[in-house]
Write a protein that holds these residues in place. Structure first.
Motif, PDB file in Angstrom:
ATOM      1  N   ASP A   1      10.905  22.895   4.156  1.00  0.00           N
ATOM      2  CA  ASP A   1      11.368  22.775   5.535  1.00  0.00           C
ATOM      3  C   ASP A   1      10.571  21.751   6.344  1.00  0.00           C
ATOM      4  N   GLU A   2       9.276  21.666   6.084  1.00  0.00           N
ATOM      5  CA  GLU A   2       8.404  20.843   6.922  1.00  0.00           C
ATOM      6  C   GLU A   2       8.140  19.444   6.373  1.00  0.00           C
ATOM      7  N   ALA A   3       8.263  19.264   5.065  1.00  0.00           N
ATOM      8  CA  ALA A   3       7.874  17.992   4.443  1.00  0.00           C
ATOM      9  C   ALA A   3       8.663  16.813   4.972  1.00  0.00           C
ATOM     10  N   THR A   4       9.921  17.021   5.292  1.00  0.00           N
ATOM     11  CA  THR A   4      10.763  15.912   5.745  1.00  0.00           C
ATOM     12  C   THR A   4      10.223  15.261   7.017  1.00  0.00           C
ATOM     13  N   ASN A   5       9.461  16.030   7.827  1.00  0.00           N
ATOM     14  CA  ASN A   5       8.862  15.475   9.053  1.00  0.00           C
ATOM     15  C   ASN A   5       7.749  14.474   8.744  1.00  0.00           C
ATOM     16  N   TYR A   6       7.256  14.500   7.504  1.00  0.00           N
ATOM     17  CA  TYR A   6       6.106  13.663   7.153  1.00  0.00           C
ATOM     18  C   TYR A   6       6.428  12.640   6.062  1.00  0.00           C
TER      19      TYR A   6
ATOM     20  N   ASP B   1       4.661   8.086   1.559  1.00  0.00           N
ATOM     21  CA  ASP B   1       5.626   7.706   0.530  1.00  0.00           C
ATOM     22  C   ASP B   1       5.957   8.893  -0.364  1.00  0.00           C
ATOM     23  N   VAL B   2       4.942   9.706  -0.637  1.00  0.00           N
ATOM     24  CA  VAL B   2       5.103  10.853  -1.536  1.00  0.00           C
ATOM     25  C   VAL B   2       4.326  12.038  -0.978  1.00  0.00           C
ATOM     26  N   ILE B   3       4.947  13.193  -1.026  1.00  0.00           N
ATOM     27  CA  ILE B   3       4.260  14.461  -0.782  1.00  0.00           C
ATOM     28  C   ILE B   3       4.349  15.265  -2.064  1.00  0.00           C
ATOM     29  N   VAL B   4       3.205  15.758  -2.524  1.00  0.00           N
ATOM     30  CA  VAL B   4       3.158  16.495  -3.780  1.00  0.00           C
ATOM     31  C   VAL B   4       2.375  17.783  -3.565  1.00  0.00           C
TER      32      VAL B   4
ATOM     33  N   LYS C   1       8.285   9.234   4.690  1.00  0.00           N
ATOM     34  CA  LYS C   1       8.922   7.987   5.108  1.00  0.00           C
ATOM     35  C   LYS C   1      10.388   8.004   4.684  1.00  0.00           C
ATOM     36  N   PRO C   2      11.222   7.182   5.290  1.00  0.00           N
ATOM     37  CA  PRO C   2      12.607   7.061   4.813  1.00  0.00           C
ATOM     38  C   PRO C   2      12.618   6.733   3.313  1.00  0.00           C
ATOM     39  N   GLY C   3      13.352   7.516   2.554  1.00  0.00           N
ATOM     40  CA  GLY C   3      13.392   7.306   1.107  1.00  0.00           C
ATOM     41  C   GLY C   3      12.178   7.849   0.375  1.00  0.00           C
ATOM     42  N   GLY C   4      11.298   8.555   1.102  1.00  0.00           N
ATOM     43  CA  GLY C   4      10.114   9.136   0.467  1.00  0.00           C
ATOM     44  C   GLY C   4      10.471  10.316  -0.424  1.00  0.00           C
ATOM     45  N   TRP C   5       9.511  10.697  -1.270  1.00  0.00           N
ATOM     46  CA  TRP C   5       9.790  11.710  -2.294  1.00  0.00           C
ATOM     47  C   TRP C   5       8.900  12.934  -2.137  1.00  0.00           C
ATOM     48  N   LEU C   6       9.491  14.101  -2.422  1.00  0.00           N
ATOM     49  CA  LEU C   6       8.772  15.371  -2.456  1.00  0.00           C
ATOM     50  C   LEU C   6       8.757  15.880  -3.887  1.00  0.00           C
ATOM     51  N   LEU C   7       7.566  16.273  -4.368  1.00  0.00           N
ATOM     52  CA  LEU C   7       7.431  16.824  -5.724  1.00  0.00           C
ATOM     53  C   LEU C   7       6.679  18.150  -5.634  1.00  0.00           C
ATOM     54  N   LEU C   8       7.260  19.191  -6.232  1.00  0.00           N
ATOM     55  CA  LEU C   8       6.688  20.523  -6.161  1.00  0.00           C
ATOM     56  C   LEU C   8       6.633  21.167  -7.539  1.00  0.00           C
ATOM     57  N   GLU C   9       5.555  21.885  -7.804  1.00  0.00           N
ATOM     58  CA  GLU C   9       5.465  22.690  -9.027  1.00  0.00           C
ATOM     59  C   GLU C   9       5.786  24.142  -8.683  1.00  0.00           C
ATOM     60  N   PHE C  10       6.403  24.850  -9.640  1.00  0.00           N
ATOM     61  CA  PHE C  10       6.728  26.259  -9.412  1.00  0.00           C
ATOM     62  C   PHE C  10       6.925  26.960 -10.749  1.00  0.00           C
ATOM     63  N   SER C  11       7.155  28.259 -10.688  1.00  0.00           N
ATOM     64  CA  SER C  11       7.420  29.052 -11.882  1.00  0.00           C
ATOM     65  C   SER C  11       8.844  28.805 -12.371  1.00  0.00           C
ATOM     66  N   PRO C  12       9.045  28.721 -13.686  1.00  0.00           N
ATOM     67  CA  PRO C  12      10.411  28.563 -14.203  1.00  0.00           C
ATOM     68  C   PRO C  12      11.355  29.666 -13.731  1.00  0.00           C
ATOM     69  N   MET C  13      10.800  30.837 -13.424  1.00  0.00           N
ATOM     70  CA  MET C  13      11.625  31.972 -13.017  1.00  0.00           C
ATOM     71  C   MET C  13      12.299  31.757 -11.664  1.00  0.00           C
ATOM     72  N   ILE C  14      11.753  30.839 -10.848  1.00  0.00           N
ATOM     73  CA  ILE C  14      12.347  30.625  -9.525  1.00  0.00           C
ATOM     74  C   ILE C  14      12.923  29.215  -9.379  1.00  0.00           C
TER      75      ILE C  14
ATOM     76  N   SER D   1       0.837  -1.198   0.000  1.00  0.00           N
ATOM     77  CA  SER D   1       0.000   0.000   0.000  1.00  0.00           C
ATOM     78  C   SER D   1       0.870   1.245   0.000  1.00  0.00           C
ATOM     79  N   LEU D   2       0.364   2.295  -0.612  1.00  0.00           N
ATOM     80  CA  LEU D   2       1.123   3.529  -0.761  1.00  0.00           C
ATOM     81  C   LEU D   2       0.333   4.691  -0.178  1.00  0.00           C
ATOM     82  N   SER D   3       1.043   5.658   0.364  1.00  0.00           N
ATOM     83  CA  SER D   3       0.373   6.822   0.948  1.00  0.00           C
ATOM     84  C   SER D   3       0.908   8.100   0.307  1.00  0.00           C
ATOM     85  N   VAL D   4      -0.021   9.008  -0.007  1.00  0.00           N
ATOM     86  CA  VAL D   4       0.316  10.253  -0.692  1.00  0.00           C
ATOM     87  C   VAL D   4      -0.313  11.415   0.062  1.00  0.00           C
TER      88      VAL D   4
END
Length: 293
Positions: A237-242, A192-195, A244-257, A122-125
């Motif tokens: 800063d906060e995502a790492t607290n939530y 497992d993933v924060i997006v 899992k070990p080896g879990g992934w963070l994915l973020l959308e943003f402006s190309p300018m930043i 099972s996976l958690s997002v």
């Protein structure tokens, strides 16, 4: 064109396309198709097979009202109350952003990461700032093993997101909570993933933006601080607290930043395998980062 001519589907499409072009629409033909299809209760693809069909006055009146709203500057998605995303139809209202094609690539990246962890059962997002729920619902629909927690600061946005989860049959695997970023996430939760597709437009960019976006879409979902990085920095800063070990963070943003976000991710010391993904226009658009061991 004589007013004595019958108002066929073809004639309505041609007239409306010219009219919307005169009002500044850059996608006048597509918008005419969407609006007429909605008024007739049929997919736009069917219109050309019915090109010579005469439209009765009742349906023309409904169509005129839709065209009037669009000509006044209201985005088509808000006129129709729906928008397509990942080949799925989503409910949208002025309480949520209109889905952008770029975000489909964020979903694709998320699904790829989940595939890499699928052997774990099972996976958690966690979807931060879910808005209309397009990310949470699409991920749940495409990844049957995944359960999704989706948060948003706006109760009105969450009401729309819940409609979309029900519409696509994933309500049992998507839970919605109200709060600012991680504030509503239960203590001790691990994913497992924060997006997230958070607010990332700098206040200083307002003068350069499309007036229709400024006038109609919710500012709380658009703007961050003067640099556009404030919310993204908090998530990093906060995502790492939530995660899992080896879990992934994915973020959308402006190309300018993009470069600044990659630098911020490295400076936290929380992530490894940091990479920047590109959208269809080859612009730097996404951060993909793995929680450090």
């Amino acid at each position: 064109m004589s007013t004595a001519e019958p108002w066929t589907i073809g004639r309505l499409l041609n007239w409306t396309t010219e009219y919307l072009e005169s009002k500044g629409s850059e996608e006048a033909r597509l918008e005419a198709q969407l609006l007429l299809g909605h008024a007739l209760g049929c997919p736009k693809i069917q219109l050309y097979a019915r090109f010579e069909e005469v439209v009765d006055e009742e349906k023309r009146a409904k169509f005129r009202e839709l065209v009037k709203q669009r000509a006044a500057g209201k985005p088509v998605a808000y006129v129709l109350g729906t928008s397509e995303f990942y080949s799925m139809e989503f409910v949208v209202t002025p309480d949520v952003l209109i889905p952008r094609p770029e975000t489909e690539h964020l979903v694709i990246e998320t699904l790829d990461v989940l595939k890499g962890r699928s052997s774990e059962g099972s996976l958690s997002v966690l979807d931060i700032g879910t808005g209309s729920g397009i990310i949470a619902v699409t991920v749940a629909k495409q990844a049957p093993k995944a359960s999704v927690l989706a948060s948003d600061i706006s109760e009105k946005a969450l009401a729309v997101a819940k409609q979309n989860a029900e519409k696509h049959g994933v309500s049992e695997r998507v839970e919605f909570v109200a709060g600012d970023l991680f504030s509503a996430v239960p203590d001790g939760s691990q994913f497992d993933v924060i997006v997230s597709n958070p607010p990332y437009i700098a206040q200083s960019e307002r003068p350069m933006m499309d007036a229709h976006v400024i006038e109609h879409e919710p500012h709380v979902a658009l703007f961050a601080d003067d640099e556009g990085t404030a919310v993204l920095r908090r998530i990093l800063d906060e995502a790492t607290n939530y995660l899992k070990p080896g879990g992934w963070l994915l973020l959308e943003f402006s190309p300018m930043i993009a470069k600044r976000i990659a630098k911020l991710a490295k400076e936290t010391g929380y992530y490894e395998q940091i990479s920047i993904g590109k959208d269809l226009a080859k612009h730097d658009r996404f951060l993909i980062a793995k929680k450090s061991a």
